[in-house]
Design a protein around this motif. Structure first.
Motif, PDB file in Angstrom:
ATOM      1  N   GLY A   8     -11.072  73.689 -56.945  1.00 55.35           N
ATOM      2  CA  GLY A   8     -11.309  72.378 -56.355  1.00 55.35           C
ATOM      3  C   GLY A   8     -10.212  71.379 -56.606  1.00 55.35           C
ATOM      4  O   GLY A   8     -10.360  70.204 -56.257  1.00 55.35           O
ATOM      5  N   ARG A   9      -9.083  71.804 -57.193  1.00 52.07           N
ATOM      6  CA  ARG A   9      -7.957  70.924 -57.464  1.00 52.07           C
ATOM      7  C   ARG A   9      -6.717  71.449 -56.754  1.00 52.07           C
ATOM      8  O   ARG A   9      -6.493  72.665 -56.667  1.00 52.07           O
ATOM      9  CB  ARG A   9      -7.690  70.832 -58.975  1.00 52.07           C
ATOM     10  N   ASP A  10      -5.897  70.510 -56.283  1.00 48.25           N
ATOM     11  CA  ASP A  10      -4.628  70.885 -55.675  1.00 48.25           C
ATOM     12  C   ASP A  10      -3.592  71.132 -56.751  1.00 48.25           C
ATOM     13  O   ASP A  10      -3.555  70.450 -57.784  1.00 48.25           O
ATOM     14  CB  ASP A  10      -4.135  69.780 -54.728  1.00 48.25           C
ATOM     15  N   ARG A  11      -2.722  72.105 -56.489  1.00 46.19           N
ATOM     16  CA  ARG A  11      -1.651  72.456 -57.409  1.00 46.19           C
ATOM     17  C   ARG A  11      -0.321  72.492 -56.657  1.00 46.19           C
ATOM     18  O   ARG A  11      -0.274  72.850 -55.480  1.00 46.19           O
ATOM     19  CB  ARG A  11      -1.895  73.820 -58.073  1.00 46.19           C
ATOM     20  N   LEU A  12       0.732  72.114 -57.361  1.00 43.39           N
ATOM     21  CA  LEU A  12       2.093  72.191 -56.828  1.00 43.39           C
ATOM     22  C   LEU A  12       2.833  73.290 -57.567  1.00 43.39           C
ATOM     23  O   LEU A  12       2.797  73.365 -58.799  1.00 43.39           O
ATOM     24  CB  LEU A  12       2.833  70.863 -57.019  1.00 43.39           C
ATOM     25  N   THR A  13       3.511  74.132 -56.811  1.00 38.23           N
ATOM     26  CA  THR A  13       4.291  75.225 -57.389  1.00 38.23           C
ATOM     27  C   THR A  13       5.698  75.161 -56.827  1.00 38.23           C
ATOM     28  O   THR A  13       5.875  75.118 -55.607  1.00 38.23           O
ATOM     29  CB  THR A  13       3.669  76.594 -57.073  1.00 38.23           C
ATOM     30  N   LEU A  14       6.677  75.142 -57.706  1.00 36.05           N
ATOM     31  CA  LEU A  14       8.078  75.107 -57.291  1.00 36.05           C
ATOM     32  C   LEU A  14       8.667  76.499 -57.448  1.00 36.05           C
ATOM     33  O   LEU A  14       8.614  77.096 -58.530  1.00 36.05           O
ATOM     34  CB  LEU A  14       8.867  74.093 -58.132  1.00 36.05           C
ATOM     35  N   TRP A  15       9.229  76.998 -56.339  1.00 35.86           N
ATOM     36  CA  TRP A  15       9.834  78.324 -56.311  1.00 35.86           C
ATOM     37  C   TRP A  15      11.327  78.209 -56.042  1.00 35.86           C
ATOM     38  O   TRP A  15      11.771  77.342 -55.294  1.00 35.86           O
ATOM     39  CB  TRP A  15       9.201  79.189 -55.213  1.00 35.86           C
ATOM     40  N   LYS A  16      12.080  79.086 -56.672  1.00 36.04           N
ATOM     41  CA  LYS A  16      13.473  79.267 -56.286  1.00 36.04           C
ATOM     42  C   LYS A  16      13.538  80.148 -55.051  1.00 36.04           C
ATOM     43  O   LYS A  16      12.684  81.012 -54.838  1.00 36.04           O
ATOM     44  CB  LYS A  16      14.272  79.885 -57.433  1.00 36.04           C
ATOM     45  N   MET A  17      14.573  79.924 -54.252  1.00 35.34           N
ATOM     46  CA  MET A  17      14.691  80.692 -53.012  1.00 35.34           C
ATOM     47  C   MET A  17      14.856  82.191 -53.277  1.00 35.34           C
ATOM     48  O   MET A  17      14.583  83.004 -52.398  1.00 35.34           O
ATOM     49  CB  MET A  17      15.882  80.183 -52.192  1.00 35.34           C
ATOM     50  N   GLN A  18      15.309  82.537 -54.475  1.00 35.37           N
ATOM     51  CA  GLN A  18      15.495  83.951 -54.797  1.00 35.37           C
ATOM     52  C   GLN A  18      14.186  84.634 -55.171  1.00 35.37           C
ATOM     53  O   GLN A  18      14.168  85.845 -55.397  1.00 35.37           O
ATOM     54  CB  GLN A  18      16.495  84.095 -55.947  1.00 35.37           C
ATOM     55  N   GLY A  19      13.076  83.853 -55.268  1.00 36.28           N
ATOM     56  CA  GLY A  19      11.771  84.471 -55.464  1.00 36.28           C
ATOM     57  C   GLY A  19      11.176  84.299 -56.832  1.00 36.28           C
ATOM     58  O   GLY A  19      10.158  84.924 -57.137  1.00 36.28           O
ATOM     59  N   THR A  20      11.745  83.451 -57.701  1.00 36.09           N
ATOM     60  CA  THR A  20      11.188  83.227 -59.028  1.00 36.09           C
ATOM     61  C   THR A  20      10.505  81.863 -59.089  1.00 36.09           C
ATOM     62  O   THR A  20      10.955  80.899 -58.470  1.00 36.09           O
ATOM     63  CB  THR A  20      12.282  83.307 -60.105  1.00 36.09           C
ATOM     64  N   LYS A  21       9.425  81.796 -59.855  1.00 38.31           N
ATOM     65  CA  LYS A  21       8.676  80.549 -59.998  1.00 38.31           C
ATOM     66  C   LYS A  21       9.312  79.705 -61.091  1.00 38.31           C
ATOM     67  O   LYS A  21       9.593  80.188 -62.183  1.00 38.31           O
ATOM     68  CB  LYS A  21       7.221  80.850 -60.333  1.00 38.31           C
TER      69      LYS A  21
END
Length: 859
Positions: free
Chosen positions: A40-53
């Motif tokens: 029920g909560r929104d989350r932000l996830t930042l990814w590198k373009m190479q595929g790593t979080k």
């Protein structure tokens, strides 16, 4: 057509369904942000373009707005090192790219006539600042940082920095200590900043601007660190964060922080896009009806001119507002510290409680053990002090009580002495100088209010004068607090000396007693007004002070500075002419100040509310002076749109404003529209091109450039034509349009392709046009001319394409970054579980060669 033209950077397999927003790609870094929902909560996830979080955070919401925000998705926006996230209703949080931490939170104030009404945020745009604002023809040789010599800020700049305050930036919990690194979920902490400070319009915090030392923070390891100074780059300075809501209003924030007020355009509309002229504070936007389809937006833009932003005055006043906020917040925290050290708090015992507690213990012993029905400790101590009469109960208490041990006396002495010294020193070294700095700033603001050139700011001189009067009262009361604490400290030391003398007298023979070192009058004064009830309480309790200079024995002058000077010169001239007025006067009457109210906490809080109201009202002068005008060149059409184009036929509309060469086409920007009509009979892809500068100048627009394409592609062989279905499209840069399509009637695969829209052959439509307001009318006219044979159909001229690995069927989300050196495309499938990341500058052959070289090197 070039197949497998783009290199695949990565294919992300996501653990939970995510959303990819159009502005998800970082413009100058290989980063992309995704929004997901968990519990029920929104989350932000930042990814590198190479595929790593890189990081994953939970978006914090206010307790009062959790239920409201939970039904709407977040919107993110990149700018420099910051990610701006809008939370549905009236709240924007700015997150750091490094770790996702909230750097600051912005709240759109509710309307004054309806404070409970909230409007949903529908769009956000962040524009870089214009650095060529006219300020002075003299170069800044001495690096004054655009601070005018002689102004209030220049005076504050040469003053010594006030001592920093200690703040707890991170409160350690058991989860922080024992959870694995990176796995703990941070709970939303309630902010300790009062509403009057959080609602104060301010630029980014800069303590040095207000002549303050940065506060001392307690980091996650419990170490003390000073807050780093905020350095605003040349690109960030004068930047504008623009927020659009569902009531047709634009909310602007200077430097992404200083609120400039709401700008009303058309009620019950939302802006589809906002464009800012790079050389002047002029906005162009296309309002769209709130509950209508994509084509209900106005074709010709509305222009919003902000004349006050054309000069440096708004920024100069924003600096004054920011410095005033920093000083006011500093003053409020100093008074809160003094109140806490005197009265105590939930975790700290106040010095004020030591005396009454000691009196209560003495009276309890006199009542329980010695039979006194109504014991009076003050009377017992006064008799002992004046006549040396010591009752049996008092003698027993002095000689055998735990509270009379040397350790207990030292603890009492250190508690009260430290508190009184802090009251004295903080009032003298922190509180009074901060209030004096506030007086310097408000004197300049009052001067601004008297200048006719600043009439658009809407100053209320009476409110500013009232704030100055309250500041004078605060300075006087703060000085009086230091005087009172100094006197009570001396009286308390004499009282403890008296107690030690009497304790020694009660325990030893009269022959060995030392002579007394205390002053009887000082001890009596502390017994009457310090031990049980202290006068210092009046600085934190009671009503707000209402006195004027006349109550202090000062002459009552008018507020006119010239009249005050004339009266002072006349009084001095009269005194010099009469020798009796300058002779020695043995009897000088002093004003009695004991009846005056002294609640400094209430006075400063009321002062903060009034000052915040002054600065908040003036900060909205930019919005109040905005000039909103519709273009006189609204593209006109004859056809009834509602009968020709159904709203459901339009699947998406994409738009982009291309800045043309300023040398060959000065100020003549082009607005491009990409419209996909998914009709069952004949799907069409329509591109339009309109000179934006003419619309902005109010010049009637008599023609637009149009090209209409049939949703099909041509192969290498003659007659090889394939019908396609467009899943999504987005303008990549000023020349290329990225489309995602699949063959019509199939379940996949999907392809990502590019179309060079800048080199297409557009047909100019200029005949038979009459007034028509919205884009739907333009499409209706295009379809009519297409049916009449005035427009020709062409296939989609795809130059390069690549088959997607992750997406095969259904809808897709698309985010692009067309900046040179960062040319990538992110495509998320309809389930939100798999995302393709493509490098638009590389190709499959180069990728294969690189991999073979790496293999050979490793071998």
């Amino acid at each position: 057509m070039e197949h497998d033209a783009f290199a695949s950077l990565a294919v992300l397999q996501l653990s939970s369904p995510c959303r990819l927003l159009p502005s998800a790609c970082c413009p100058d870094k290989d980063l992309v942000v995704l929004v997901s929902r968990l519990g029920g909560r929104d989350r932000l996830t930042l990814w590198k373009m190479q595929g790593t979080k890189k990081w994953d955070i939970e978006v914090e919401c206010d307790e009062s707005s959790i239920e409201t925000v939970s039904g709407f998705s977040l919107e993110s926006l990149w700018y420099g090192q910051t990610i701006a996230v809008s939370h549905g209703f009236s709240r924007i949080t700015l997150h750091s790219v490094q770790n996702g931490r909230i750097e600051r939170s912005l709240t759109i104030p509710a309307p004054l006539h309806n404070s409970e009404q909230q409007h949903r945020i529908t769009g956000a745009w962040w524009f870089s600042g214009c650095r060529d604002l006219p300020r002075s023809t003299i170069p800044d040789i001495f690096k004054r940082n655009e601070i005018n010599t002689g102004s209030a800020l220049s005076i504050l700049k040469v003053l010594p920095l006030l001592d920093p305050l200690r703040e707890e930036d991170h409160k350690l919990t058991a989860t922080d200590l024992f959870a694995f690194q990176g796995t703990q979920t941070g709970a939303a902490l309630k902010s300790s900043i009062p509403e009057v400070i959080s609602d104060w319009p301010s630029l980014l915090p800069d303590p040095y601007l207000a002549s303050l030392c940065p506060p001392i923070l307690i980091d996650e390891q419990g170490k003390s660190t000073k807050e780093t100074q905020v350095n605003v780059s040349a690109e960030d300075e004068n930047s504008l964060l623009v927020i659009g809501d569902d009531n047709g209003k634009l909310h602007c924030f200077l430097d992404g922080s200083y609120y400039l007020g709401p700008i009303s355009t058309l009620p019950s509309t939302v802006p589809t896009a906002v464009f800012k002229d790079p050389k002047q504070p002029l906005f162009l936007l296309h309002p769209q009806a709130l509950t209508s389809d994509f084509l209900s937006a106005m074709f010709a833009p509305l222009s919003v001119d902000l004349p006050l932003l054309a000069s440096h005055r708004i920024r100069d006043f924003a600096r004054l507002s920011s410095a005033t906020r920093e000083l006011m917040w500093y003053v409020m925290r100093v008074i809160e510290d003094l109140r806490e050290v005197w009265f105590g708090s939930g975790s700290l015992t106040g010095a004020r409680e030591a005396g009454p507690k000691w009196i209560q213990l003495l009276e309890t012993r006199l009542r329980d053990q010695f039979g006194q029905k109504e014991p009076s400790a003050i009377l017992e101590l006064t008799g002992l002090l004046v006549a040396g009469l010591c009752s049996e109960g008092l003698s027993d208490f002095l000689s055998s009580s735990e509270q009379m041990s040397e350790r207990a006396l030292q603890k009492w002495e250190s508690t009260v002495t430290d508190a009184l010294i802090k009251l004295r020193d903080f009032s003298t070294l922190r509180l009074v100088p901060a209030l004096q700095r506030l007086h310097i700033i408000l004197e300049e603001v009052r001067g601004w209010s008297l200048i006719p050139q600043f009439v658009l700011f809407g100053f209320n001189t009476d409110d500013i004068t009232h704030c100055l009067s309250s500041l004078k009262q605060s300075i006087f009361i703060a000085n009086l607090l230091a005087f009172q604490a100094r006197g009570e400290l001396g009286a308390f030391k004499h009282f403890l000396s008296f107690l030690r003398y009497e304790i020694a007298l009660a325990g030893n023979s009269p022959e060995t007693r030392s002579p007394p070192e205390h002053d009887i009058l000082e001890v009596n004064h502390y017994l009457m007004s310090g031990l049980k009830t202290s006068q210092i309480d009046r600085w934190f309790t009671g009503p707000a002070p209402q006195f004027d200079p006349g109550d202090l024995g000062l002459p009552r002058h008018s507020t006119d500075t010239n009249k005050v000077l004339e009266e002072a010169l006349e009084q001095a001239h009269t005194a010099l002419q009469d020798p009796s007025q300058t002779s020695w006067q043995p009897k000088v009457s002093t004003a009695d100040k004991s009846h005056l109210d002294r609640n400094l906490w209430v006075l400063v809080h009321d002062l903060a509310v009034r000052c915040q109201r002054v600065f908040a009202h003036v900060s909205k002068a930019t919005a109040r002076s905005a000039i909103v005008s519709g273009s006189g060149g609204a593209t006109p059409f004859q056809v009834e749109a509602s009968e020709t184009v159904l709203g459901s036929a339009c699947q998406f509309v994409r738009e982009r404003v291309v800045r043309r060469n300023e040398v060959s086409h000065p100020g003549n920007h082009l607005q491009h529209l990409a419209i996909y009509l998914a009709s069952e009979m004949r799907p069409l892809f329509c591109l339009t091109r309109t000179p934006y500068a003419k619309c902005a100048a109010g010049v009637p627009l008599h023609n637009i450039d149009v090209t209409v394409m049939e949703c099909c592609i041509v192969g290498h062989e003659p007659g090889d034509v394939t019908d396609v279905h467009l899943c999504n499209a987005e303008f990549f840069d000023d020349e290329i349009l990225v489309i995602v399509y699949k063959v019509r009637g199939t379940d996949g695969p999907m392809f990502a392709a590019t179309v060079h829209y800048s080199t297409l052959e557009y047909q100019t439509q200029s005949e038979g046009y009459v007034n028509g307001p919205v884009r739907k009318d333009m499409i209706a006219n295009v379809l009519q001319r297409l049916s009449e044979g005035h427009l020709s159909l062409k296939p989609i001229p795809i130059k390069r394409r690549r088959q997607l690995t992750a997406c095969r069927d259904g809808s897709v989300s698309l985010a692009v970054n067309g900046r040179v050196g960062r040319r990538v495309v992110c495509i998320l499938d309809g389930d939100g579980m798999t995302m393709d990341i493509l490098d638009m500058e590389g190709d499959e052959d180069m990728e294969a060669e690189d991999e073979s070289e790496m293999d050979s090197t490793g071998a």
